[in-house]
Each structure stands twice: as C-alpha cells, then as structure tokens.
Write a protein that holds these residues in place. Structure first.
Motif, PDB file in Angstrom:
ATOM      1  N   GLY A 163     -27.405 -76.173 -51.290  1.00 28.56           N
ATOM      2  CA  GLY A 163     -26.351 -76.143 -52.175  1.00 28.56           C
ATOM      3  C   GLY A 163     -26.372 -74.834 -52.879  1.00 28.56           C
ATOM      4  N   SER A 164     -27.562 -74.080 -52.918  1.00 26.55           N
ATOM      5  CA  SER A 164     -27.512 -72.733 -53.470  1.00 26.55           C
ATOM      6  C   SER A 164     -26.829 -71.723 -52.534  1.00 26.55           C
ATOM      7  N   PHE A 165     -27.030 -71.894 -51.250  1.00 27.69           N
ATOM      8  CA  PHE A 165     -26.370 -70.969 -50.660  1.00 27.69           C
ATOM      9  C   PHE A 165     -24.726 -71.521 -50.423  1.00 27.69           C
ATOM     10  N   HIS A 166     -24.469 -72.711 -50.338  1.00 32.71           N
ATOM     11  CA  HIS A 166     -23.314 -73.100 -50.248  1.00 32.71           C
ATOM     12  C   HIS A 166     -22.375 -72.466 -51.465  1.00 32.71           C
ATOM     13  N   VAL A 167     -23.004 -72.365 -52.913  1.00 31.98           N
ATOM     14  CA  VAL A 167     -22.214 -71.880 -53.992  1.00 31.98           C
ATOM     15  C   VAL A 167     -22.267 -70.259 -53.598  1.00 31.98           C
ATOM     16  N   LEU A 168     -23.238 -69.813 -53.085  1.00 33.34           N
ATOM     17  CA  LEU A 168     -23.112 -68.331 -52.745  1.00 33.34           C
ATOM     18  C   LEU A 168     -22.086 -68.143 -52.049  1.00 33.34           C
ATOM     19  N   GLY A 169     -21.844 -68.667 -50.957  1.00 37.70           N
ATOM     20  CA  GLY A 169     -20.803 -68.551 -49.973  1.00 37.70           C
ATOM     21  C   GLY A 169     -19.617 -68.435 -50.582  1.00 37.70           C
ATOM     22  N   ALA A 170     -19.461 -69.640 -51.711  1.00 36.63           N
ATOM     23  CA  ALA A 170     -18.092 -69.679 -52.380  1.00 36.63           C
ATOM     24  C   ALA A 170     -17.818 -68.521 -53.260  1.00 36.63           C
ATOM     25  N   VAL A 171     -18.969 -67.789 -53.845  1.00 35.33           N
ATOM     26  CA  VAL A 171     -19.039 -66.724 -54.636  1.00 35.33           C
ATOM     27  C   VAL A 171     -18.448 -65.734 -53.588  1.00 35.33           C
ATOM     28  N   LEU A 172     -18.918 -65.424 -52.542  1.00 40.79           N
ATOM     29  CA  LEU A 172     -18.560 -64.422 -51.452  1.00 40.79           C
ATOM     30  C   LEU A 172     -17.055 -64.243 -51.477  1.00 40.79           C
ATOM     31  N   SER A 173     -16.427 -65.814 -51.194  1.00 43.20           N
ATOM     32  CA  SER A 173     -15.227 -65.716 -50.975  1.00 43.20           C
ATOM     33  C   SER A 173     -14.391 -65.536 -52.070  1.00 43.20           C
ATOM     34  N   GLU A 174     -14.736 -65.856 -53.488  1.00 37.69           N
ATOM     35  CA  GLU A 174     -14.192 -65.520 -54.659  1.00 37.69           C
ATOM     36  C   GLU A 174     -13.955 -64.045 -54.647  1.00 37.69           C
ATOM     37  N   VAL A 175     -15.141 -63.579 -54.530  1.00 35.78           N
ATOM     38  CA  VAL A 175     -14.975 -61.856 -54.967  1.00 35.78           C
ATOM     39  C   VAL A 175     -14.327 -61.240 -53.810  1.00 35.78           C
ATOM     40  N   SER A 176     -14.327 -61.605 -52.690  1.00 35.20           N
ATOM     41  CA  SER A 176     -13.574 -60.748 -51.637  1.00 35.20           C
ATOM     42  C   SER A 176     -12.247 -61.042 -51.253  1.00 35.20           C
ATOM     43  N   GLY A 177     -11.805 -62.380 -51.697  1.00 31.77           N
ATOM     44  CA  GLY A 177     -10.430 -62.905 -51.222  1.00 31.77           C
ATOM     45  C   GLY A 177     -10.460 -63.461 -49.752  1.00 31.77           C
ATOM     46  N   GLN A 178     -11.614 -63.520 -49.114  1.00 32.02           N
ATOM     47  CA  GLN A 178     -11.528 -63.720 -47.723  1.00 32.02           C
ATOM     48  C   GLN A 178     -12.595 -65.173 -47.663  1.00 32.02           C
ATOM     49  N   SER A 179     -12.169 -65.764 -46.406  1.00 35.05           N
ATOM     50  CA  SER A 179     -13.225 -66.831 -46.107  1.00 35.05           C
ATOM     51  C   SER A 179     -14.355 -66.555 -45.570  1.00 35.05           C
ATOM     52  N   LEU A 180     -15.593 -67.364 -45.893  1.00 36.63           N
ATOM     53  CA  LEU A 180     -16.645 -66.944 -45.217  1.00 36.63           C
ATOM     54  C   LEU A 180     -16.924 -66.828 -43.725  1.00 36.63           C
ATOM     55  N   LEU A 181     -15.946 -67.370 -43.236  1.00 41.62           N
ATOM     56  CA  LEU A 181     -15.820 -67.293 -41.821  1.00 41.62           C
ATOM     57  C   LEU A 181     -15.190 -65.896 -41.343  1.00 41.62           C
ATOM     58  N   ASP A 182     -14.373 -65.444 -42.098  1.00 43.51           N
ATOM     59  CA  ASP A 182     -13.501 -64.203 -41.797  1.00 43.51           C
ATOM     60  C   ASP A 182     -14.625 -63.114 -41.990  1.00 43.51           C
ATOM     61  N   LEU A 183     -15.267 -63.297 -43.408  1.00 46.44           N
ATOM     62  CA  LEU A 183     -16.281 -62.306 -43.665  1.00 46.44           C
ATOM     63  C   LEU A 183     -17.375 -62.146 -42.698  1.00 46.44           C
ATOM     64  N   ALA A 184     -18.090 -63.301 -42.004  1.00 39.18           N
ATOM     65  CA  ALA A 184     -18.943 -63.150 -41.070  1.00 39.18           C
ATOM     66  C   ALA A 184     -18.305 -62.618 -39.704  1.00 39.18           C
TER      67      ALA A 184
END
Length: 336
Positions: A167-188
């Motif tokens: 859950g900690s890393f899932h929240v972190l992934g959601a944070v990355l999506s929020e601050v970048s405006g992109q999905s975690l898949l697109d970022l990866a």
C-alpha cells in the motif's frame, strides 16, 4: 557497444525462444548448474564488466517472455520517484503528502497522514497498518486502494520502523501520477522503458484507474538485468543518464531495516554485504531477484516460480546463499 546493448528487448512478448548455452569452459557454468538444481528457479542472467556471462532458462517460460516480477515492482516505482525528483515534479523526498497530493487523502483520515513524506513512502516507514501479508486480500478488494491504505490506523509514528506494505508504494505511485499528470504506466515506459530499450506491458489498475504501485509488473530477464545495470552504473545506460547519479547514490544508502530478512533498506532496495562487498537487492514473491554489486561490476537477474513462497528459511535463503556464497566470490575472483 556490446551485443546486449544493441539488442532490442520485448517485455511481454516472446522475443527469443532460444536459450543461450553457457560455455562449458567458463567457470560461471558451475553457477548455472547450481541454479538448475534449485527446483523453483526458472532463469538466470549475470553480467560482469558489461559482458554477459550467463543467460539461461532452466524451466518455465522462454527467455524473451515477460514474467511476473512481483515486488521487484517496488524498486521500479522507487526509480520513477527519482525520475520525478530529477525533473522537479517533486521538490524533495521530504515533501509531504498534504502538500504534493492532498486530493489523495481521504476525508476523516488521521491528521498525521498529511505529514507522511515521500521518503516515508519509498522506505515503507509511514507508520500505517500494513496492507501486505494477511491484509493484502481485503485491501485489493476494497473500493479505493489509496483511501484504504491511507485510512488504516497508525501502528507507529511516520519515520519509525519499516512496515513492509505494498500500500505504501501504491500510494507513492498515485502521488507520481498526480504530480506528473501521467499514468504510472506512461511514466514507466517513457522514463525507464525507452532509455533502457525495453517495452513495458500494462498491468493491474485499481478501481480509480491508478496502476498498482509495488506489485504485478512483468519484465523479461533481460529487462531486469538492464534495470540493475543502470543502477550499477550510477544511473547511466548505453550512454544516457536515465536517473541522476545522486538519486542512485541516495537509494543505496541504508535508511531502515527489514524485520524479516535483517537486510538494510534504502529507497526501494534491500542492502547487504558479503565478504566486505556491498550489494543491492530487489526482491519479489516467489524468488524474483535483481542484485547489483557495483564494486565487482556485476548484476544478476533471477526468476522463479511466482506461485510458490520463497522464505528466508527456504528458497529465498537458498538464493541468498547462492549470491553471497557462490556468485560474489566468483565475481571477485574474476576481477583479479
């Protein structure tokens, strides 16, 4: 440029059905024989000084097929955190959840949730009740995975002991999506896949559409090895600076310790030492492993049956004995 740098790797496709053979005169052949005798192991890639010394599948899917890497996904999300910091999307690892992604905090959450930092998330030191282990099933069956993880009771203060929790890393992934405006898949795909020359297939998403941070990604052995090599080389790969050298160095500094394995933990990497040599380890359920040993210019990628447990007293213990007792000493001897 070496052969494996030039080769295109497909994650999620059977890029190569052939299994390369280990030269019988090579001392690394003994390592391959050892791994073949470990019934849960599927495949192994080892590189030293940029050269491929082992690339072999013993059982299971062919070499070029993407396979579940389980919690190695956490290390990939940690790398994407570094990429966000490098681009200024996150101001620092001390940035607080309430400042960078307030929309993710559920109503009625403990006020301390807003004080959780990016560093607390990437080291799994949020203090919140774990979503892994016996809590995992209920968590992934909840209506909102981020809210469920952040709405759990505090069992320690933020910055306290490491509480292993997807859950900690899932929240972190959601944070990355929020601050970048992109999905975690697109970022990866853009920030790791393209510079490493690999394709990253889509994986599980939560009910709100956030890609699962910390589990369920799939990589080929080659892709795992390239990712490990990038960290070994201070964030560089094939002449490109994928992650800043500063982020890589910070990631490989001990921040906390696992109560289960006893290994130290940095930013997404377990950290250990064998014979005076430091190594970094990404670990996934069943025995999915990336191990990089910068001082010996070596990276190992190993896959295992993802449906079977790999405990410290069982298969994972055998893997650690292989790395610490066999691979690292041989790599040291080959360094002269």
């Amino acid at each position: 440029m070496s052969r494996y740098h030039r080769r295109t790797v497909l994650l999620g496709a059977a890029a190569s059905l052939a299994t390369p053979l280990v030269a019988q005169s090579d001392p690394w052949a003994g390592i391959a024989d050892r791994v073949q005798s470990m019934d849960q192991c599927h495949g192994l890639v080892i590189r030293q000084s940029g050269a491929e010394v082992i690339s072999q599948v013993f059982r299971g899917p062919p070499l070029g097929r993407a396979v579940p890497v389980k919690s190695v996904s956490k290390t990939i999300v940690a790398a994407l955190t570094g990429a966000a910091l490098d681009r200024g999307e996150l101001p620092s690892v001390q940035a607080k959840l309430g400042a960078v992604a307030p929309r993710l905090i559920p109503s009625g959450a403990d006020p301390r949730v807003a004080e959780i930092t990016v560093e607390n998330l990437v080291t799994m030191q949020t203090g919140l009740e774990r979503t892994s282990g016996g809590n995992y099933g209920a968590w992934v069956n909840s209506r909102n995975w981020v809210a469920d993880a952040l709405g759990r009771p505090f069992v320690a203060e933020p910055g306290g002991p490491m509480l292993y929790s997807t859950g900690s890393f899932h929240v972190l992934g959601a944070v990355l999506s929020e601050v970048s405006g992109q999905s975690l898949l697109d970022l990866a795909r853009a920030r790791l896949g393209q510079p490493l020359g690999i394709e990253i297939p889509a994986w599980t998403r939560d009910p709100q559409g956030f890609y699962l941070g910390g589990n369920e990604m799939a990589l080929t052995l080659e892709g795992m090895a390239r990712f490990g090599e990038m960290y070994r080389m201070g964030g560089q790969y094939d002449g490109a600076q994928v992650l800043s050298a500063d982020w890589v160095a910070q990631s490989l500094e001990p921040r906390t310790r696992s109560q289960y394995s006893g290994l130290s933990y940095g930013y997404g990497w377990f950290l250990g030492q064998a014979g005076g040599v430091d190594y970094a380890l990404a670990r996934g359920y069943g025995g999915q492993v990336i191990c990089t040993v910068p001082a010996l210019e070596m990276t190992l990628a190993l896959t295992s049956d993802p449906t079977l447990p790999a405990r410290s007293g069982g298969h994972f213990g055998d893997i650690m004995q292989l790395i610490e007792g066999d691979v690292i000493p041989l790599a040291r001897s080959r360094m002269g």
